[in-house]
Design an enzyme around this catalytic site. Sequence first.
Site, mmCIF file in Angstrom:
data_model
loop_
_atom_site.group_PDB
_atom_site.id
_atom_site.type_symbol
_atom_site.label_atom_id
_atom_site.label_comp_id
_atom_site.label_asym_id
_atom_site.label_seq_id
_atom_site.Cartn_x
_atom_site.Cartn_y
_atom_site.Cartn_z
ATOM 1 C CE LYS A 134 -2.492 8.293 11.542
ATOM 2 N NZ LYS A 134 -1.995 9.681 11.603
ATOM 3 C CD GLN A 181 0.409 11.356 13.908
ATOM 4 O OE1 GLN A 181 0.266 10.651 12.912
ATOM 5 N NE2 GLN A 181 -0.626 11.862 14.566
ATOM 6 C CG ASP A 239 -1.722 13.179 6.690
ATOM 7 O OD1 ASP A 239 -2.745 12.567 7.035
ATOM 8 O OD2 ASP A 239 -0.663 13.188 7.337
HETATM 9 N N1 GUN Z 1 -2.468 14.416 13.913
HETATM 10 C C1 GUN Z 1 -3.780 14.272 14.205
HETATM 11 N N2 GUN Z 1 -4.456 13.824 13.129
HETATM 12 C C2 GUN Z 1 -3.549 13.673 12.142
HETATM 13 C C3 GUN Z 1 -3.641 13.224 10.793
HETATM 14 O O1 GUN Z 1 -4.707 12.883 10.262
HETATM 15 N N3 GUN Z 1 -2.462 13.207 10.105
HETATM 16 C C4 GUN Z 1 -1.289 13.604 10.650
HETATM 17 N N4 GUN Z 1 -0.212 13.564 9.885
HETATM 18 N N5 GUN Z 1 -1.177 14.036 11.892
HETATM 19 C C5 GUN Z 1 -2.293 14.051 12.626
#
Ligand code: GUN
Length: 299
Positions: free
Chosen positions: A54, A98, A121
Amino acid sequence: MGAELLDGKKLAAEMRAEIRRKVAELKASKQIEPGLGVLLVGENPASVSYVTAKEKACAEAGILSKEIRLPATATQDEIVAVVRQFNADPQIHGILVQLPLPKGIDENAVIETISPEKDVDGFTPVNIGRMMIGLPSFLPCTPHGIIRMLLKAGVETAGKHAVVIGRSNIVGKPVAHLLSRKALGGNATVTICHTRTCDLASYTRNADILVVAAGHANTVTGDMVKPGAVVIDVGVNRVPDATFPRGYRLCGDVDFESVSRVASLLTPVPGGVGPLTITMLLFNTLEAASRAAGDSAAV
Ligand code: GUN
């Protein structure tokens, strides 16, 4: 006849070029550099690799990313304090915590601390609620990416039977909503299956569109798929394999070999949904920065 593969990498590259262009435009016109605050707690290898991907994508798009790492032993208060710090930071337009957070941490309480205007998110109750009642909101990245892929591939969703396997807050629940809502890429009749579903195959065999977000390899095999169905594999599983340099290979929740002989369209793992998830995060971060500047950037 083999399924055609839905190339997430290619679509993601096209969308990221457009995002990069809009980021540059925002910097030039408003002197605003979009910024993403990233919080990683602990060292879950999958989370570390997602966060790294990311941040790399942010850098390529011209988006600033500020990462804070806490040890797996961090307390609820320490985690919430970082979120509050990002909430208050004018350089940060989007916040990514995350998931999953370590055992013992109240994930929902952490998410509720994120300012809804920075919730790129789309996980806060405000954004989920706004999405559910059809108000503008940040859409969760993986579900939004899936809809974009279906649209790009010209898949008709209206009137179709979509079956979603998985009921997580991150993928299953929101994608089921987006597929059924009255909007482009929606208007499907949706069935949600989960760990307590009896006779899963009786549902999947009736799916025109099958979204598999179960979190387990080989959840769906070719005999469970209707001939010609569109299959979206959201799973990312690490399977030990000494022939790969890292000692493991990635596979989805779908048995690729058997399903690709029955489906008409199928997303590969890796290279399917994953690149779109990251792209929609960039999209939302640009949108958050544009809103902060009094604009809306919809790509
Ligand atoms: N863990 C797995 N997928 C995601 C996501 O799209 N965002 C976040 N913050 N954590 C995740």
